[in-house]
Design a protein around this motif. Structure first.
Motif, short mmCIF file in Angstrom:
data_model
loop_
_atom_site.label_atom_id
_atom_site.label_comp_id
_atom_site.label_asym_id
_atom_site.label_seq_id
_atom_site.Cartn_x
_atom_site.Cartn_y
_atom_site.Cartn_z
N ILE A 229 0.87 -1.18 0.00
CA ILE A 229 0.00 0.00 0.00
C ILE A 229 0.91 1.23 0.00
CG2 ILE A 229 -1.84 1.23 1.20
CD1 ILE A 229 -2.56 -1.44 2.54
N LYS B 262 -3.32 5.43 3.84
CA LYS B 262 -2.73 4.10 3.67
C LYS B 262 -2.96 3.23 4.90
CE LYS B 262 1.40 5.69 2.97
NZ LYS B 262 1.01 7.12 3.17
N SER B 263 -2.66 3.78 6.07
CA SER B 263 -2.83 3.00 7.31
C SER B 263 -4.29 2.70 7.59
CB SER B 263 -2.20 3.76 8.48
OG SER B 263 -0.81 3.91 8.30
N LEU C 265 -5.15 -0.25 5.45
CA LEU C 265 -4.60 -1.48 6.03
C LEU C 265 -5.48 -1.96 7.18
CD1 LEU C 265 -2.20 -3.53 6.32
CD2 LEU C 265 -1.30 -1.97 8.05
N THR D 250 3.60 7.10 9.89
CA THR D 250 4.23 5.81 9.59
C THR D 250 5.65 6.05 9.07
OG1 THR D 250 2.08 4.83 9.05
CG2 THR D 250 4.04 3.66 8.29
N ASP E 118 1.94 -1.82 4.72
CA ASP E 118 1.72 -0.38 4.77
C ASP E 118 3.07 0.31 4.83
OD1 ASP E 118 0.72 2.18 5.16
OD2 ASP E 118 0.40 1.88 7.31
N THR E 119 3.31 1.25 3.93
CA THR E 119 4.62 1.87 3.82
C THR E 119 4.60 3.33 4.28
OG1 THR E 119 4.20 2.48 1.51
CG2 THR E 119 5.30 0.38 1.91
#
Length: 346
Positions: A227, A235-236, A239, A257, A276-277
């Motif tokens: 992601i 993004k988070s 997730l 993050t 998740d990046t």
């Protein structure tokens, strides 16, 4: 390491449990067992009826009891390894099993290397290579589908298909070699068109096996889905929604993050590793910069990428750089905040 040595290992996972299993395999399995096992009466074990469960004790070299156990014997060529195997089931727990194994090793066995029991099963013809590989796949399976496929392979389904193709190739090869070796004999002419069709069918079957192998790797190792997106696009949140739990911290602060967060889900039998990046943007913060670099490496190695854009915000420089980087990866585009006025170009 010698294949003739008698080996021993704890076969159950570490930790506390009702039962802990230790297996001994090799020509000296019963000799080792005779040194460390006693009947309930305290007398030495002198008879070893095959595949019959017996109750007794494991004792030290000084005959001090370590644990009350059950034990049974599998005769050579009728055991998992193809060697004499003695299985001891005691009470679970790290210290208890450690003491039993230590006693077994002192009695003449050697600690088995990882996978050595299955290696011996392969070397002794109890399993072929495909079945041996299926053992670890079955142990490590993460979904019902992966477990089912690994079990079928262990039962010989893949081996049977490979053997069938091998037999067909040999059937095609025999008349060819006969014609080459004995040209003066009256050997029927090869039916070239029929042989070509059969050979093409074999090639097609092998290609299907290779394609299946790629799917099998995903079932074994999980497909990696990354992601990605710039900071604070959701993004988070995505997730957490896919996992059904609050796995990643979500705040309104961009750059929350810093490192990747990874979890595995079961998607209709296929294991998926969701990652998740860190949000992709230029940064002078060394920690955040390292997280962004790692995000790009993860995207480069991913099987699939979910790239998220904030639909309520025009494309930024970071968005455009991400689009350029992912041009050949065929990512899935995810638009977030679509409940707000959309400002992305259509």
């Amino acid at each position: 390491m010698s294949e003739t040595e008698t080996i021993a290992a704890i076969s159950t996972p570490p930790g506390e449990g009702g039962i802990g299993i230790i297996r001994i395999s090799g020509d000296q399995a019963l000799a080792v067992g005779a040194k460390i096992l006693r009947q309930r009466s305290g007398n030495p074990v002198t008879t070893w009826p095959e595949r019959k469960v017996r109750l007794g004790y494991v004792v030290t070299a000084e005959d001090d009891p370590i644990d009350e156990v059950i034990y049974f014997y599998f005769k050579k060529n009728r055991s998992y390894t193809g060697e004499d195997v003695l299985e001891i089931q005691g009470h679970g727990g790290y210290q208890n099993l450690k003491r039993i194994l230590s006693t077994i090793l002192q009695a003449g066995a050697r600690a088995a290397e990882p996978g050595e029991f299955t290696q011996r099963a392969f070397l002794n013809g109890r399993l072929d290579l495909a079945q041996a590989e299926a053992v670890i796949d079955l142990i490590r399976s993460r979904t019902d589908l992966a477990q089912k496929i690994a079990l079928n392979q262990l039962r010989g389904s893949l081996s049977g298909v490979i053997k069938e193709q091998e037999d067909k190739l040999l059937a095609l090869l025999v008349p060819v070699e006969g014609a080459l070796d004995f040209p003066e004999d009256e050997i029927p002419d090869l039916e070239r068109s029929k042989a070509q069709k059969e050979l093409q069918a074999i090639r097609s079957n092998v290609a299907n096996l290779l394609a299946g192998a790629e799917r099998g790797i995903i079932l074994r190792d999980a497909a990696t889905v990354v992601i990605a997106g710039r900071p604070n696009v959701g993004k988070s949140s995505l997730l957490n929604q896919l996992l059904g739990e609050e796995r990643a911290i979500v705040t309104p602060i961009p750059g929350t993050t810093r490192d990747f967060v990874s979890e595995i889900i079961d998607l209709e039998g296929v294991p998926i590793r969701l990652i998740d990046t860190a949000g992709v943007r230029a940064s002078v913060d060394l920690v955040e910069k390292a997280g962004v670099e790692k995000a790009y490496r993860l995207m480069a190695a991913a099987d699939l990428i979910l790239v998220i854009f904030d639909a309520a915000t025009p494309l930024t420089t970071e968005d455009r750089e991400l689009i350029t980087f992912l041009a050949e990866k065929q990512p899935i585009i995810v638009l977030n905040k679509t409940d707000l006025p959309v400002k992305l170009p259509t």
